[in-house]
Structure formats: structure tokens, C-alpha cells
Design a protein around this motif. Sequence first.
Motif, short mmCIF file in Angstrom:
data_model
loop_
_atom_site.label_atom_id
_atom_site.label_comp_id
_atom_site.label_asym_id
_atom_site.label_seq_id
_atom_site.Cartn_x
_atom_site.Cartn_y
_atom_site.Cartn_z
N ASN B 718 39.78 -7.29 4.54
CA ASN B 718 38.88 -6.25 5.00
C ASN B 718 37.66 -5.97 4.10
OD1 ASN B 718 37.86 -3.43 5.24
ND2 ASN B 718 39.89 -2.60 5.48
N GLN B 720 35.38 -3.92 3.88
CA GLN B 720 35.14 -2.55 3.20
C GLN B 720 35.89 -2.32 1.84
OE1 GLN B 720 36.01 0.72 5.76
NE2 GLN B 720 34.19 0.78 6.51
N THR B 724 33.98 -2.13 -1.89
CA THR B 724 34.15 -1.19 -2.79
C THR B 724 34.35 -1.66 -4.13
OG1 THR B 724 35.45 -0.01 -0.95
CG2 THR B 724 35.77 0.96 -3.11
#
Lengths: 559, 743
Positions: B718, B720, B724
Motif C-alpha cells: 500500500n 500510502q 507515512t
Amino acid sequence: MTTLTTWIVTLTVFQPLISAAIIALLPQAEKRLVRGWTFLSMFMNFGLTVLLYGLFDPKGPEFQLEQRLQWISDLGISYHVGVDGLAVSLMLLTGFLGPLVVLASWTSIENRVKSFHLALLLIQSAMLGTLASLDVILFYVFFEAMLVPMYLIIGMWGSEKRIQAAMKFFLYTLAGSLVMLVAILAVYFLAQPSGTRSFDYAAFYNSLAPANRELAACLAGKAASCASMSPLAKALGVYGPWMFLAFAVAFAIKVPMFPVHTWLPDAHTEAPVAGSIILAGVMLKMGTFGFWRYAIPLFPVAAQQMRVAFAVLAVVGIVYGAMMCLAQTDVKRLIAYSSVSHLGFCMLGIFALTAEGAAGSAYQMLNHGVSTGALFLLFGFLYERRHTRNIIDFGGVARTMPVFAALFLIITFSSIAVPGTNGFIGEFLVLLGTFKSTKVPMWLAVLATSGVILSAAYMLWIVQRVFFGPVVQVENARLRDVNGRELATSLPFVVMVLVMGVLPGFFLDRLETSTRRYVARAQVGLDVQQRDEDTRVTVLPLSSPTPVAALPAGTSDQR
Amino acid sequence: MLALVNPFTDAFPGAPENLANLLWVIVALPLAGAFLCGVLGKFMGRANTNFLACFTVFASFILSCLTLWAVGAQSTQFISPASGVPVRWALWLDLGRWFSAGDFSAHYGFLVDRLTAAMLMVITGIGFLIHLYSTEYMEHDDGYWRYFAYLNLFVAMMLTLVMADNLVLLFVGWEGVGLCSYLLIGFWYRDTEKAWAGRKAFITNRIGDFGFLIGMFLLVLLVGATEQMGRETALGRSNFSDIGRARAWVTAVHDQGPLNLEVLREWALRMPAETAKDRPGMTLGTTITTEGPLKGKTFGQVLTAALLLLLLGAAGKSAQIPLYVWLPDAMAGPTPVSALIHAATMVTAGVYLFCRLSFLLVLSPTAMAWVAMIGALTAIWAALIAFAQDDIKKVLAYSTVSQLGFMFMGVGVGVFWAAALHLVTHACFKACLFLGAGSVMHGNADETDIRRLGGLRKEMPWTWATFAIATLAITGIVPLSGFFSKDAILHGAHTTEVAGYPWVGHTVYWMGLFGALCTAFYMTRLYVLTFEGKRAPDARVPHAHESGFRMVFVLVFLAFLSVVGVVWGIPELVPGPGGRKVALMEGYLAPAMNLADRLASIYDTVTHTESSPWLGFAIAWAVALVGGATAWLVFRSWLPARAGKPLPNYIALFWSWARAKFYVDELYDLLIIRPFTVLSKGLYKIVDAGLIDGVAVGGTAGVLRRVGGWLRYTQTGNAQNYATVMAVGLLISIGVVLTWVLR
């Protein structure tokens, strides 16, 4: 400076690589052709190392035959090669072993012959490069480059458990050298002011040496010097031991020192003859060489602090390695453990920090390459005939293979340091140096001396079990003695054993300057009075434009 | 000035320097012989090999005779590199540097003084005879070329040992002879037992060499410390009126190396012993102040330690307690080897070493007491074991151990010349005995059990006669050589006081006398059982045959030497040092032992009381007679008469223990070898395979695998999540850098 002296080191280092490129073009099926050409190029390489050894002036400056070219100027990395006495001696050893290794695997390697010989040539270049580098990054590249072909040699042409052994060898060594890379970068950033940073060995050493001196003076109890310490010296006081350890671990694994030695017996046992000879002959010395060239001179204060601990490990290596030999049932494992014991002497000599100890250690490095290399070679002949490594499968071989037995016996005497052979000079000097050492306690030296008893115990035991007694197994009754090729491969070893034992001066002369410099550099950590030029690394300046990164702000790039 | 004996013409025809330049040839000849026999012997054929091997040793012998002649002449001298003053009655050849590193260096140098010359005679003379004997003894063995290669190599190494002018080169010979001994004991390597005996000999010798090495290192440290401290106190000005001489010494320490014998001699001169209170400056009692491992010790302590370590080395090579166990097993080798290596030459190396270093030994009464006591104990211990051995060679082997003990006694009480004399005479009669035993074996299908021999007197007359003479010589019956040499030692012990150890002299004397009694007993037993009486019913061959000409000739020659050797030991024969009358050997060796005598008398470490030796001689003679007569009665009359009846209990018990060699081998096995092997195997299983490979390496691998397993969950794919993590990481890094910079 003539073209020859400028290019000789580069030529020696890369000649095997160039040969490899040519041999790569040969057809895979032409095994004889591949072997022949590899042998020829290795022989040429030997010639080059002899020439190099001859060109090296024992009375000259420390580093000679240098060559320095721009490489990655922005980072202060240059192509910088050159040799000191130790490096040139070890290069001679490498060159000496090269053609013999090819001869040794003439019949034992039958599959993927071309790849095998390419690997041999690559490893030759990598080893020579590691010894000749005077730029730390260049050294690191070569140091790592040795790993891959060796991994392949063990993993592809080894015996039953080769994959496991190759993995163990690879991971062990890689783990060590990655830690070293971190330490290299730390020195690069920490020790040199931004803008003038360089990976050159001289830059590394010369930037650390004054800080080491300050630190040593402070630690010696001179309170005044503690107050005026430079930031670098302070940092060295805190991080120095860790950085030393980072280097030391990488090299200790390579040596190998107790307790990070367990990859060695596996690697040796599974490796083909050629692998064992190269491994024992040269590669292990990269560890001792690393201590001598990098770990100790760069961090003499930390080295002095941990000196006794390392000397203890070295002595444990000597005694423990010998005891392990007595517990083996496999001939190659036994020889491998004897390496642990012998390299213990090298390490002890290095950490004794006396001229005798260091010279003995350097000599012992050469000796071990010759005698243990020869032991692996000779046992390889036997293995080719019997396909077993178990000690109990032999017995009475002297009767069926008398010439072979005589050769093995001579090498055995060299290995157990009988005076008159090369081994004696090395062990004698190492032990004498250890006894002379101020810091290494005497009981440790006495314990190390007991190695002379133990080595005789295990080596004569193996000779006894393999060669003497009645022939019990039928296979041993039908062994044929060494053939012409095998004799031609082993005789150079025997000759070297005797020449190095009887005329050691020839070889020791070339080690003298290096030895003196090494001891002086290590003594920086002791706060003794010495002249700066005794320890300073003086090398060829970079003749072409200075790297941008090295330029102070506001100057033009003309020099 | 000493009135020195010169048994030869006073002048040596021809320049001694020319002879000195040829000293290396003495070693090189047998060395070349060894190489040729070893490499080409198989192709040269038996006769050529025999000839070559004998010729090289004989040629060495001729040269040795010339050197003997030369060092007998007063005009022979060389300039000592360590003092710059001439050394008389000696030849020296420096062939240049062997190796050097730091402050240490060692040379190829040969030094022949009268002690060496005497040794040269033994080595090349008896060596040649034994080569000659071997040509017949080994005539049925296919390995003759190997045999002669080893034997020639041995001679070369032994010559290196006695001619070396420094301890490192001496050590080459020292280990070299051990090496040849290993090869020759295991000569018949197909027999596992014999090969193991070779290994045992080598390793036991190595234990000694371990001591020898450390002893050498301590001497290096001592000389180095003296030089350092001497420099501080203006080169020990107080000891030397001649500062130039001190400078010469310092130069020699660096050039010739600290282990050069001349350097050590000069060192001994510079080092007044503690007892010489009136001498200022550096003494053996001075505390060492130079940095190094010796700091805080006194010179005397270190010297004593070094000498005791050398004693360990000598005990290994010369088969003394506690390292004697290899020699009896070494009898596995061919008998001429036993005669040459394990009786006449190699095993005497320890005695030679201490005679060579006599000038150091006399500086340390403690070391002397140890040497003497070790010798005395060994002399008795081995003799007791010899009582009950039934193997003819084993008896002789223990007898050798015992006789070497006598020589150590002599060395230990400071009568070096007597020890050297016993060395020479013992070489003659013991070689004769061993070769006699070889002849017996040759004629009896290799039978060595004396219970199955007997009655050989008639069947092998020559062997019998020579064996009998040699037996009388070793038991110490007048007028054979063993008498005066052994009793010179005993007399020396009786009249000597070692400073601080007043009991040593007398103890050694009484122990020696008891040893002599035992010697007479077991030798007579051996002789009686082998040659007298009737032929044993279970003998291997019905009739023994006498050996051939070459063997018999050698036996006769050696027996002759055992008789005439007496000339060297007759006391009060010639004028010697100090105006008193001395034995020929004492006078002859006086120049070589000069320094030791001088030091001993200056510092009172050894005091000899003058007394007439004749009464002592009478006692010793009586003792030998009693011992011999007892054995004769027991084994000639008493035992045959009691055939079939059991022995009294106490005798039987002693006999069974002595026969089992007092279980010393078993004891060593139990206490040292077995625990060590078990420990090695245990360490391998537990530490190497278990802890390091299993727990540490395997554990790390396991942990990494598990961590890798956890980390797999972060590989979500993922984008994202990745972003992060990146952002957080970046923030943390910036924070760290900022704190670092702003600090």
C-alpha cells in the motif's frame, strides 16, 4: 618515474581480469584450452608479482610504485594503488599460488570448467587489488569483490554440503564487512572537515593521527592535554573503540579469530582444492592485513585499550584451534582448524606490538600461505584418489605412495615449525616479540608457546593415521603415487618451505620498513615520544585537478 | 697463568684461519649425503648409497681431526666479536646473518673449541663406525636409501648442534636431531607400534623444546635489559675498566644477536653474582628497571628461571625425569640407530648444552642443585626399572637414561669436564653394547628377549668378548674407561659444595654410589642371561651365527676405545689449572671451561675441596664389584637352582612394578593425555558445534528469520503506508541532525 613503475601495480592487479575477459571468449567445450590459457595467464601474473617484488626497494620509502588517478572526485575517491613491504610480499604469495591452483584443479574440476577458471581469475584480481589499494573505497570494493567468486567456487564446485557452507561463508563475511563500511563512512565524515574529505588512506590516517595523539596523552593522565583536546579527539574517545571494533570484527571474521571462526572449517571442508588453497593461502591474510593496515593504525588508542583482550583471543585461537584439531575425524577439517591455530600466531604477533612480533607475524602470514596451502593441495591429491576425507579410511599410504608421503611429511614439518623450515622463523619471532611485549602478560606468551607442542601432537597424529601403520583398506593398497603434474605442483611449495627457512633475510628485508612503521603507528596510542614522520603516511599527491569537494571555498580549481 | 695441557704438537701446520673457513664443510658433507641418498639413493643402488653415506661422514671425520689438532695448538685463536679480545684454542666462522627483526638477529656461525672438538670426535668417529656397521645390518632392508639419508641428516644436524655459535642455530640442530630421531624410530612405519613410538619421542621432545624456547626468550630479555640498564649507568662502568670492551659487547648484541655464545659469555662476565658483595654496579641481585615483562624481577631470578627452563629442554632431549619416557620406546628403531642416536650422541645433547652454558649455570646455584638432583634421581630411577626389563634393548635404554643421569649429576655439581668425559666414554661403551645387542639380534632372528637367549658365549665369541668388555667398562671396573669417568663425577660430587645448597653434593654422591651399585647389578644380569649359561630351550633359532666382518670390526674397535678411553680419566696425570695435577680430560677442556671455573671461584657459587680421589675410587670400585657379584650369584647360581619355585613376595612385588616401569606411562596417560583428549573433544562438541555454531550463529539466523517474518507484514504494497513511514522517518532524521548540529 618510468611508465613501468607507474603502471606495474595496476597491470598486476588487472592482468588476470583482462585474461578472464579473453578466456570468456573461448568455447565452453574446449576444457584443455581453457585450463592452458588460465594457467598461462596465472603464470604471467606470477611473473608480474615477481617483477613487482623485485622493483620494490627495501631501503626506499614506505609506499612505492604508486599510481593515483582521478575517479569520483566529488566524493574524494581516487584510483590509488601502491604497495608497502607487507602488501608486496602478500602479492608475491598470491601470484605464487595462482598457477599452482590451476594445476591443482587440472583433473578434479570437470564440470563448468570455463566458469570455474573465470572465477579463479576474478578472485586473483580481487585479492591483488585488495592488497594494492591505497584508497579505502577501492579497498572495500576489492575486499567485497573477493566474496562472490569464492562463494561460487565453494557453492558450485564443492562437495556434498557445499551450499550451506557457501552461505555461511558469505553471510559471516558480509556481515563483518558491512559493519566496516559504516565505520569507514563514520571516519570519512567525522575525521575530516567538510569540503576536504577524501577516502584516500593517507587522508584517513593523517587526519586521525593527531587526534589519536591528543587522546593518548589525555588518557596517559596528562590532565592539561585533556582540557585542550580537539573535538575530533573527544569524539574518538567516545566512538573510537566502536569504530575500531567495527573494523576489527570485519577482519577478525576474515582471519578468523576465535570465536568467529566456525565458518572456516565448513568452508574449507566443502570447498574444492582450489578454493581451499586460495582461502587458506591468501584470503585469510586479508584479515590480518586489515588489522595491520587499517584497524590498528587508524584507532591506535582503542587498539591499545583492547590489546590484551585481543591477545587473549589470539592465544585462545592458538590453543583452542589446536585442541579442535585433536577432536577431528575429517582431514580437511583438521587442516582448517590448524589454520585457526596458525593465524592465532599472526594475530598475537600483530598485537604484541614489537618489531619482532610484527615481523614474525608478517612472515607467518607468508608461511601459512605456503604450508597450509600445500597441505590442502596434497590432501586434494589423496581425495581425488579416494573420495573420502575420513581419517579412519586411510592408513599405510606411505607404502603405496612414498613420494607423496615424503612431500606431505616435509610440509608437515614446516607446519609444525621445525627449524630449517619457514615456519620456525615466523613462530620464533612472534613468540619472541610476545615475550618482549610490555603489555601482553608473560603467562599468555607461555601459553602461546605451548602451541609448539600441540601442533606437533595433531600434525604427527594425522601423519601417523594416514601414512603409517599397515594398509587395512584395500583401496589404499592400489593407490598410485603422484604423477608428473602433481609433483610439479607440489615441488614449488617444498622449495619455498626450505628457501624461506634457510634464507629468510631476503623476505624479511622487504618487510622491515612496514614493520617499523606499523609498530610506530600502533604506539601512537601509548603516548610515547615519537617524531611525526615516523608514523605519517606519505603518498603520491594527486597530480591532476583536486576534487571539487576538496577545494576550500573561493579558490579556483587550478593548482 | 694456566699451565695448559696440550696433548698434540704445539703448532698447527698451516694457518688455522684457513681451517676455520672450512668449518661449514663438516656440516655440509653429511647434509649433501643425506640429500643425495634421499633423492637418488634408490637409483644409485645399494653399494653406491652405502659408500656415499659412509664417505661423507668419514670425510667429516677427517676434517674434524684437523680441527681437533688445530684447537690443540696455542696459535689457534680468533677475535671474540663480543669483547674484541682474542679467544685461544678455538676456531670461529661467521657466515653472515640468518635472520633479524627488531633488535634480534641470529647468524650462521660455527664455533669449535675443545669441548666441541671432543664432541666432533664422538659424532663423526662413532658416527662413521655406526654407518659402517649399518651397511651390513641393513643389507636385507629395501629402505636402505631412506635409512642412510636419515642417518646422514642426523649427523649433519648433530654437528650443527655442537658447532653452532649461537643458541638459535644450536636449536636448529637440537630440533633437527629430534626430527631424525622421529624418522628413524618410525623407520619401520608399517608397524603401528613403532610409528607411534616415533611420535611419542617427538612430542616428548617438543615438551622439552617448549622449555628451551622460553629459556632462550628469557635470555634475550635478560641481555636486552642489561644492555638498556648498562647504557643508563654508562655501560656498567663499574664492572669494566675498559669501556671499549663494553662498547664492543653492545655492538655484538645488535650485530651477532643476544643469543650468540660469545655475547652470553661476556654477559656472564659483566654480571657479578650476588655473593660477590664487594663488587659494585650491576649484579645478579639487581632489580631490573627497564620497561618490559621482566620489570621488578632481579637478574638472578630470571637467569635461574631461564636455566630451569633449559633444564626442561635438556630433560626432554637427554631423557631425564620427568621426560625420560620416550627413550625406552625409541628402541623400536633399527639397532644401529639406537647406538648412534639414543646412546652416543643425540641424548647427550642436554649434557653438551649445560657444558656449553657452564658459565651461566655456575651463576645460579639453584639451577645447579636442580640439575644435580634431577640427574641423581633419574640415575637411580632408571636403574631400578632396568632391573626387571627382559628386552635386551630396553635394559640398555634404561641404562642410557641412568648414565645420562650421572652426567647431569656431574654438570649439576660443576665438574663439567667429568660429565663431558663420561659423555665420551659412555658413547664408546654404550655404542659397543648396543651394537653388540644388534649383533645378538642379527644372529638370533631378531630375538630381543633375554630369557630366550643365553649361552651365546660360545656361539658368538666376538660379540661376547666385546660385550663383556663394554659391560665391565660401564659397571666401572678398573682399568676400563667407565671407571674413571663415572668416579670422577662421584668424586666431584663428594668434594663440591654448591653455595646455599650444602646438602646437594653429599646427597648426590650417595645417590650416585647407589646408582653405580644398581648399574653393576643390572648390567651383569643382562650379560649373564644373554651370554652365560645354557641356551634357552625356547630360543628362536637353534644356533646363533656370528656377525660378519664389518659388524665385528666395529665392535672390536669400540671395545678397544672403551679400554683406551681410560687414559683421559686417570687422575693427577698432567699439570692443570692452578698448578695442581689433573686428569687429561680436565686439562684438555680447561680452556673451554675456563670462564665457568673463574666465575665459580670468584663468586663462590661452587667450591671444590681438594682431596685425594684414591680412597673414593676404592669405595666406588668395591661398590661396582659387589653389585656385579650379587647379580652374578643371583642369576648364575641362585635362580637356576630355584627354577620353578616362586620368588619371595617382596621381590616379586618389586619385580612386577619395575617390569611395568612403575606405571609412569599409565600415570601420564591418565593424568595428562586422556583428560586433554576428552577436554578437546568436549570443547569441540560443546563450544564449537554447540555454543558458537548452534546457539550464536544458528540463533542469529533464527532470530533474523523470525524478524524477517514480522517485517513481512510491513510489506503491504500500500503506497500510502509507505509514504507515512517515509515521512515519519524523515522527520525523525531531521530532528536527530538538528539536535546534533545545534548542540
